[in-house]
Motif scaffolding. Structure first.
Motif, PDB file in Angstrom:
ATOM      1  N   VAL A   1       0.846  -1.203   0.000  1.00 39.65           N
ATOM      2  CA  VAL A   1       0.000   0.000   0.000  1.00 39.65           C
ATOM      3  C   VAL A   1       0.884   1.257   0.000  1.00 39.65           C
ATOM      4  N   TYR A   2       1.903   1.269   0.883  1.00 40.75           N
ATOM      5  CA  TYR A   2       2.732   2.478   0.996  1.00 40.75           C
ATOM      6  C   TYR A   2       3.667   2.645  -0.207  1.00 40.75           C
ATOM      7  N   GLU A   3       4.054   1.529  -0.798  1.00 43.44           N
ATOM      8  CA  GLU A   3       4.855   1.605  -2.035  1.00 43.44           C
ATOM      9  C   GLU A   3       4.039   2.341  -3.111  1.00 43.44           C
ATOM     10  N   ARG A   4       2.784   1.974  -3.228  1.00 42.85           N
ATOM     11  CA  ARG A   4       1.914   2.607  -4.226  1.00 42.85           C
ATOM     12  C   ARG A   4       1.639   4.069  -3.869  1.00 42.85           C
ATOM     13  N   LEU A   5       1.408   4.318  -2.560  1.00 42.48           N
ATOM     14  CA  LEU A   5       1.149   5.702  -2.123  1.00 42.48           C
ATOM     15  C   LEU A   5       2.349   6.595  -2.453  1.00 42.48           C
ATOM     16  N   PHE A   6       3.550   6.132  -2.128  1.00 41.89           N
ATOM     17  CA  PHE A   6       4.728   6.976  -2.326  1.00 41.89           C
ATOM     18  C   PHE A   6       5.080   7.108  -3.812  1.00 41.89           C
ATOM     19  N   ALA A   7       4.672   6.128  -4.620  1.00 45.40           N
ATOM     20  CA  ALA A   7       4.880   6.259  -6.072  1.00 45.40           C
ATOM     21  C   ALA A   7       3.984   7.381  -6.608  1.00 45.40           C
ATOM     22  N   GLN A   8       2.779   7.491  -6.035  1.00 46.04           N
ATOM     23  CA  GLN A   8       1.826   8.523  -6.501  1.00 46.04           C
ATOM     24  C   GLN A   8       2.069   9.881  -5.844  1.00 46.04           C
ATOM     25  N   GLN A   9       2.512   9.847  -4.565  1.00 44.77           N
ATOM     26  CA  GLN A   9       2.673  11.082  -3.785  1.00 44.77           C
ATOM     27  C   GLN A   9       4.062  11.068  -3.142  1.00 44.77           C
ATOM     28  N   PRO A  10       5.123  11.201  -3.938  1.00 47.97           N
ATOM     29  CA  PRO A  10       6.488  11.032  -3.398  1.00 47.97           C
ATOM     30  C   PRO A  10       6.794  11.985  -2.242  1.00 47.97           C
ATOM     31  N   GLU A  11       6.201  13.157  -2.254  1.00 49.65           N
ATOM     32  CA  GLU A  11       6.530  14.137  -1.209  1.00 49.65           C
ATOM     33  C   GLU A  11       5.955  13.738   0.148  1.00 49.65           C
ATOM     34  N   MET A  12       5.079  12.730   0.182  1.00 49.03           N
ATOM     35  CA  MET A  12       4.499  12.299   1.464  1.00 49.03           C
ATOM     36  C   MET A  12       5.428  11.369   2.242  1.00 49.03           C
ATOM     37  N   GLU A  13       6.389  10.760   1.559  1.00 50.99           N
ATOM     38  CA  GLU A  13       7.238   9.761   2.214  1.00 50.99           C
ATOM     39  C   GLU A  13       8.021  10.377   3.376  1.00 50.99           C
ATOM     40  N   ALA A  14       8.486  11.604   3.180  1.00 52.24           N
ATOM     41  CA  ALA A  14       9.298  12.267   4.203  1.00 52.24           C
ATOM     42  C   ALA A  14       8.528  12.463   5.515  1.00 52.24           C
ATOM     43  N   LEU A  15       7.196  12.531   5.431  1.00 52.49           N
ATOM     44  CA  LEU A  15       6.402  12.744   6.647  1.00 52.49           C
ATOM     45  C   LEU A  15       6.462  11.532   7.574  1.00 52.49           C
ATOM     46  N   PHE A  16       6.837  10.387   7.030  1.00 54.75           N
ATOM     47  CA  PHE A  16       6.880   9.159   7.833  1.00 54.75           C
ATOM     48  C   PHE A  16       8.276   8.882   8.381  1.00 54.75           C
TER      49      PHE A  16
ATOM     50  N   PHE B   1      -5.054  13.602   1.458  1.00 52.81           N
ATOM     51  CA  PHE B   1      -5.667  12.732   2.469  1.00 52.81           C
ATOM     52  C   PHE B   1      -6.693  11.809   1.821  1.00 52.81           C
ATOM     53  N   ALA B   2      -7.531  12.382   0.992  1.00 50.73           N
ATOM     54  CA  ALA B   2      -8.627  11.629   0.376  1.00 50.73           C
ATOM     55  C   ALA B   2      -8.126  10.529  -0.561  1.00 50.73           C
ATOM     56  N   THR B   3      -6.872  10.622  -1.015  1.00 48.40           N
ATOM     57  CA  THR B   3      -6.392   9.629  -1.986  1.00 48.40           C
ATOM     58  C   THR B   3      -6.004   8.303  -1.326  1.00 48.40           C
ATOM     59  N   PHE B   4      -5.839   8.302  -0.002  1.00 48.64           N
ATOM     60  CA  PHE B   4      -5.339   7.078   0.635  1.00 48.64           C
ATOM     61  C   PHE B   4      -6.279   5.893   0.427  1.00 48.64           C
ATOM     62  N   PHE B   5      -7.564   6.137   0.579  1.00 49.12           N
ATOM     63  CA  PHE B   5      -8.534   5.043   0.419  1.00 49.12           C
ATOM     64  C   PHE B   5      -8.466   4.481  -1.009  1.00 49.12           C
ATOM     65  N   ALA B   6      -8.297   5.367  -1.982  1.00 55.21           N
ATOM     66  CA  ALA B   6      -8.216   4.914  -3.374  1.00 55.21           C
ATOM     67  C   ALA B   6      -6.944   4.092  -3.605  1.00 55.21           C
ATOM     68  N   VAL B   7      -5.864   4.490  -2.936  1.00 51.61           N
ATOM     69  CA  VAL B   7      -4.610   3.736  -3.051  1.00 51.61           C
ATOM     70  C   VAL B   7      -4.797   2.318  -2.487  1.00 51.61           C
ATOM     71  N   VAL B   8      -5.503   2.221  -1.367  1.00 49.97           N
ATOM     72  CA  VAL B   8      -5.767   0.897  -0.776  1.00 49.97           C
ATOM     73  C   VAL B   8      -6.607   0.063  -1.750  1.00 49.97           C
ATOM     74  N   HIS B   9      -7.640   0.686  -2.295  1.00 48.96           N
ATOM     75  CA  HIS B   9      -8.499   0.009  -3.281  1.00 48.96           C
ATOM     76  C   HIS B   9      -7.674  -0.526  -4.455  1.00 48.96           C
ATOM     77  N   GLU B  10      -6.840   0.316  -5.028  1.00 48.00           N
ATOM     78  CA  GLU B  10      -6.020  -0.087  -6.191  1.00 48.00           C
ATOM     79  C   GLU B  10      -5.058  -1.215  -5.822  1.00 48.00           C
ATOM     80  N   THR B  11      -4.460  -1.107  -4.633  1.00 46.60           N
ATOM     81  CA  THR B  11      -3.515  -2.146  -4.195  1.00 46.60           C
ATOM     82  C   THR B  11      -4.227  -3.484  -4.044  1.00 46.60           C
TER      83      THR B  11
END
Ligand code: HEM
Length: 126
Positions: A23-38, A89-99
């Motif tokens: 899930v997080y691999e897909r999230l960070f591929a779509q939203q690379p700037e979010m990775e640093a927050l973790f 924020f709203a994209t996370f659920f869609a990322v889970v769905h796609e994964t």
């Protein structure tokens, strides 16, 4: 509808075990700037917990439980303070769905797709 959501989760666990990394691999591929927050989440515990809470929230939404909408609204504000914009924020659920759809592949059913589409629309409206 809840049955198909649960069935999709069971199928995912059967096929790949814990889906957190995917899930997080897909999230960070779509939203690379979010990775640093973790960066503080060294063990990955927060990532795992966030995914579990998101799945619980979606299941409760599908069951019509009122608190789920409140949870999304509260987390939206918390996340804005963390540096996660509303639109992201709203994209996370869609990322889970796609994964999940990708992991299940040919075992993904029309019922699963319908259940996810419906619950994501409910989450968007919250
Ligand atoms: C792309 C969208 C999102 C991003 C980038 C994001 C980012 C983050 C970050 C950076 C943290 C803090 C991690 C840490 O403590 O190191 C966090 C925690 C958390 N997030 Fe998200 N988030 C997103 C969407 C969501 C959604 C949709 C939910 C569920 C409704 C959610 C629920 C949570 C929860 C419950 C925590 C606390 C986890 C814990 O510390 O145990 N997040 N999120």
């Amino acid at each position: 509808m809840t049955d198909a959501l649960t069935a999709s989760l069971e199928q995912v666990v059967e096929r790949c075990g814990d889906p957190t990394a995917l899930v997080y691999e897909r999230l960070f591929a779509q939203q690379p700037e979010m990775e640093a927050l973790f960066i503080g989440d060294v063990t990955g515990q927060a990532r795992g917990h966030m995914l579990m809470m998101a799945l619980e929230t979606l299941t409760d939404l599908a069951e019509g439980k009122a608190w789920a909408g409140n949870m999304i609204r509260a987390e939206r504000v918390n996340h804005d303070q963390l540096g996660v914009p509303d639109a992201v924020f709203a994209t996370f659920f869609a990322v889970v769905h796609e994964t999940f759809r990708a992991v299940c592949d040919e075992a993904w059913t029309g019922e699963m797709e319908a259940a996810w589409t419906t619950v994501l629309a409910t989450a968007d409206a919250a």
